[in-house]
Write an enzyme that holds these catalytic residues in place. Structure first.
Site, short mmCIF file in Angstrom:
data_model
loop_
_atom_site.label_atom_id
_atom_site.label_comp_id
_atom_site.label_asym_id
_atom_site.label_seq_id
_atom_site.Cartn_x
_atom_site.Cartn_y
_atom_site.Cartn_z
N LYS A 46 28.82 11.12 35.21
CA LYS A 46 27.89 10.78 34.12
C LYS A 46 27.15 9.47 34.40
O LYS A 46 26.02 9.28 33.93
CB LYS A 46 28.62 10.71 32.79
N GLY A 98 26.89 27.69 40.91
CA GLY A 98 25.97 27.33 39.82
C GLY A 98 26.70 27.15 38.51
O GLY A 98 26.19 27.49 37.45
N TYR A 139 29.04 24.31 35.94
CA TYR A 139 28.53 23.08 35.34
C TYR A 139 28.50 21.91 36.31
O TYR A 139 27.58 21.10 36.27
CB TYR A 139 29.19 22.77 33.99
N GLU A 161 24.99 20.04 37.12
CA GLU A 161 24.85 18.61 36.81
C GLU A 161 24.47 17.81 38.07
O GLU A 161 23.52 17.04 38.07
CB GLU A 161 26.17 18.04 36.26
N MET A 219 39.24 23.11 31.24
CA MET A 219 39.10 21.97 32.16
C MET A 219 38.21 20.85 31.61
O MET A 219 37.09 20.63 32.10
CB MET A 219 38.62 22.49 33.51
N PHE A 220 38.72 20.16 30.61
CA PHE A 220 38.01 19.04 30.01
C PHE A 220 39.01 17.94 29.69
O PHE A 220 40.15 18.22 29.30
CB PHE A 220 37.33 19.46 28.70
N HIS A 245 15.97 11.15 8.60
CA HIS A 245 14.76 11.60 9.30
C HIS A 245 14.19 10.42 10.08
O HIS A 245 14.17 9.30 9.56
CB HIS A 245 13.74 12.09 8.28
C1 LIG Z 1 32.72 16.47 38.88
C2 LIG Z 1 33.49 16.67 37.60
C3 LIG Z 1 32.93 16.29 36.41
C4 LIG Z 1 33.63 16.45 35.23
N1 LIG Z 1 33.04 16.10 34.06
C5 LIG Z 1 33.69 16.25 32.90
C6 LIG Z 1 33.09 15.85 31.67
O1 LIG Z 1 31.95 15.39 31.63
N2 LIG Z 1 33.81 16.00 30.52
C7 LIG Z 1 35.08 16.52 30.54
O2 LIG Z 1 35.68 16.62 29.46
N3 LIG Z 1 35.66 16.92 31.68
C8 LIG Z 1 35.01 16.80 32.86
N4 LIG Z 1 35.62 17.16 34.03
C9 LIG Z 1 37.02 17.68 33.98
C10 LIG Z 1 37.99 16.51 33.81
O3 LIG Z 1 37.81 15.60 34.86
C11 LIG Z 1 39.45 16.96 33.75
O4 LIG Z 1 39.58 18.04 32.89
C12 LIG Z 1 40.29 15.79 33.26
O5 LIG Z 1 40.25 14.76 34.20
C13 LIG Z 1 41.72 16.15 32.89
O6 LIG Z 1 42.48 16.32 34.00
P1 LIG Z 1 44.08 16.42 33.93
O7 LIG Z 1 44.60 15.57 32.85
O8 LIG Z 1 44.45 17.85 33.92
O9 LIG Z 1 44.51 15.84 35.34
P2 LIG Z 1 43.88 14.74 36.30
O10 LIG Z 1 43.10 13.72 35.60
O11 LIG Z 1 43.23 15.46 37.43
O12 LIG Z 1 45.19 14.01 36.81
C14 LIG Z 1 46.08 14.56 37.72
C15 LIG Z 1 46.67 13.41 38.50
O13 LIG Z 1 47.77 13.88 39.26
C16 LIG Z 1 47.78 13.19 40.48
N5 LIG Z 1 48.53 14.02 41.43
C17 LIG Z 1 48.26 15.28 41.82
N6 LIG Z 1 49.21 15.73 42.65
C18 LIG Z 1 50.12 14.72 42.79
C19 LIG Z 1 51.34 14.59 43.49
N7 LIG Z 1 51.88 15.59 44.20
N8 LIG Z 1 52.00 13.39 43.41
C20 LIG Z 1 51.51 12.37 42.67
N9 LIG Z 1 50.36 12.48 41.94
C21 LIG Z 1 49.69 13.63 42.01
C22 LIG Z 1 46.31 13.03 40.85
O14 LIG Z 1 46.10 11.95 41.73
C23 LIG Z 1 45.68 12.80 39.49
O15 LIG Z 1 45.49 11.44 39.17
C24 LIG Z 1 34.94 17.02 35.24
C25 LIG Z 1 35.51 17.39 36.45
C26 LIG Z 1 34.81 17.24 37.62
C27 LIG Z 1 35.45 17.65 38.92
#
Ligand SMILES: Cc1cc2nc3c(=O)[nH]c(=O)nc-3n(C[C@H](O)[C@H](O)[C@H](O)COP(=O)(O)OP(=O)(O)OC[C@H]3O[C@@H](n4cnc5c(N)ncnc54)[C@H](O)[C@@H]3O)c2cc1C
Length: 457
Positions: free
Chosen positions: A53, A182, A184, A188, A316-317, A442
């Site tokens: 963003k 194609g 999100y 983006e 996935m958010f 408005h």
């Molecule tokens: C490019 C992009 C843009 C996005 N934009 C948005 C947005 O605008 N709005 C939105 O709501 N969502 C967005 N998302 C999705 C959002 O990033 C995820 O849904 C959010 O981060 C939640 O992730 P999570 O809590 O499942 O895990 P994550 O935040 O992915 O955390 C998992 C953690 O586990 C750690 N990990 C993994 N395996 C191991 C291991 N074996 N040992 C130790 N640590 C480990 C990783 O390092 C990571 O820090 C976007 C995703 C991408 C890829």
């Protein structure tokens, strides 16, 4: 046998749900450890939402500057330095990481940096820089997220494609960015790089962009992106890749189309991080798609082990992962919150934004739910005219036999904020007439809701 360190709460992966739970429980006096590979604060702030963003905002400024004459200001020779864009993105990320780190420190949980894997039920070995530590928890919470999938396309892996991680750190402008996918993320980043000055081609196997949205949304998205000079190639099946991303790369389709670029970005779905981490030793089973199998309380198949966020198949958010935290935290306090029936909104940060909450028409039809619909072009909203942001539309679904709002989709300026107003109405179980007849300031974009809901028959 290595010494085993015991905790009340052991969090495996410091994503949104995991880090929030850890701070919460540590503040409540529990002994808590988080095993994290290295992203302080998880994906969102380091490699996903926040950097994307921030980059998108730089791209908006470039775009607005090019349009400056339309607003009466002359800005000649507009050019973008991607290294400065990258530095700005990196500094926003660094601030967020520092802010997270101070929250972690204040809460008092132990952050164990290193790659973790289960070695037995509720027990994780972590490869830290100083050897292996073995940790166990009375309760274990898995929050490992997903990673970019690299589909099994001939030549793709050998082409060293970039993912969102590298794309958000590029310092040199790609001459021509090919984007595989194609969805999100592809839309983006594709629009942002186009606005920053690259040629961009989005290569999508489906017959339309954003296939889970209604067709009118897909075709409006296509219009927006093509209108800015993003090439969109649909129905691209049987693709093969040759060359190297960063030098020269080419993608061919079975029907003879051929795309040449300097860089190749894969944005073709996500893969859960469940491989090679000993889940079988912990009794944690996967579903057929490879995500951790959970019930509506986010309990896994192993006793006293929960999974949260994307790895558990949650939408996935970041805000959905945060709600998973609320679910497990509620259980720790004797509550009964579950994943059932929750409304999860989302916003795609192309410009103008696309946002949706609740059902769209295709979902309502496939579930056999009868509905009335109302539509409003953004062009008739006065604020959209003052902003010269006239593209898009709002669409609402209202139940056929009651005044209940079933869903709202919007492609238009500030769509994410306007959607939240509709979402509040849905959460409060208020009739659509509240939005039809409510007094909104408005000229705001939100006042368009008066007109939109005035169109419900
Ligand atoms: C490019 C992009 C843009 C996005 N934009 C948005 C947005 O605008 N709005 C939105 O709501 N969502 C967005 N998302 C999705 C959002 O990033 C995820 O849904 C959010 O981060 C939640 O992730 P999570 O809590 O499942 O895990 P994550 O935040 O992915 O955390 C998992 C953690 O586990 C750690 N990990 C993994 N395996 C191991 C291991 N074996 N040992 C130790 N640590 C480990 C990783 O390092 C990571 O820090 C976007 C995703 C991408 C890829």
């Amino acid at each position: 046998m290595a010494r085993v360190e015991s905790f009340d709460i052991l969090v495996f992966g410091g994503g949104k749900a995991g880090k929030t739970l850890a701070m919460d429980q540590a503040k409540a006096g529990k002994r808590v450890a988080v095993v994290e590979a290295g992203l302080i604060g998880g994906s969102c702030i380091n490699i996903a939402c926040i950097p994307s963003k921030t980059l998108i905002r730089s791209a908006e400024v470039a775009h607005a500057t090019r349009r400056a004459a339309e607003f009466g200001t002359h800005a000649d020779n507009v050019r973008t330095s991607l290294d400065l864009v990258r530095n700005r993105t990196a500094s926003v990320v660094a601030e967020m990481v520092a802010f997270n780190q101070s929250g972690f420190d204040a809460s008092g949980f132990e952050l164990v940096i290193g790659w973790g894997r289960f070695v037995s039920p509720k027990t994780i070995a972590v490869e830290t820089g100083n050897g292996v530590r073995t940790l166990t928890g009375d309760k274990v919470y898995i929050n490992l997220g997903t990673t970019a999938a690299v589909p099994d396309v001939p030549g793709l892996a050998n082409a060293d494609p970039i993912t969102h991680v590298e794309a958000l750190q590029l310092g040199d402008m790609p001459r021509h960015l090919l984007v595989l996918g194609g969805g999100y993320i592809g839309m983006e980043l594709g629009q942002a790089f186009r606005r920053l000055g690259a040629d961009v081609t989005i290569i999508e196997s489906g017959e339309r962009l954003a296939p889970r949205e209604d067709e009118d949304v897909s075709s409006a998205l296509l219009d927006v992106l093509q209108g800015e000079g993003v090439n969109i190639a649909l129905n691209c099946n049987g693709t093969t890749v040759t060359g190297k991303s960063g030098q020269s790369v080419s993608v061919k389709t079975a029907d003879g189309r051929h795309f040449e670029g300097s860089h190749l970005l894969v944005a073709a779905g996500r893969r859960p991080r469940t491989e090679g981490i000993g889940l079988e030793l912990a009794g944690v089973e996967l579903d057929t798609r490879g995500f951790i199998k959970v019930d509506e309380h986010l309990r896994t198949t192993a006793q006293d082990v929960w999974a949260m966020g994307e790895v558990a198949g949650t939408p996935m958010f970041t805000h959905a992962s945060l709600d998973d935290y609320r679910i497990v935290a509620s259980q720790l306090k004797g509550g009964s919150r579950t994943t059932q029936g929750r409304i999860i909104p989302y916003c795609v940060f192309i410009d103008p934004e696309f946002a949706r909450v609740g059902l769209n028409e295709s979902e309502a039809r496939s579930r056999g739910i009868e509905y009335r619909t109302a539509r409003l072009p953004m062009d008739v909203v006065p604020r959209a005219r003052t902003l010269s942001q006239r593209k898009g539309f709002m669409k609402a679904l209202v139940a056929k036999d009651s005044d209940k709002i079933l869903g709202f989709s919007m492609l238009g300026v500030n769509a994410g904020e306007v959607m939240s107003v509709v979402q509040m109405t849905m959460l409060g179980e208020l009739p659509f007439t509240v939005l039809r007849d409510g007094i909104f300031a408005h000229p705001t974009i939100t006042e368009g809701l008066n007109m939109l809901f005035g169109n419900v028959k």
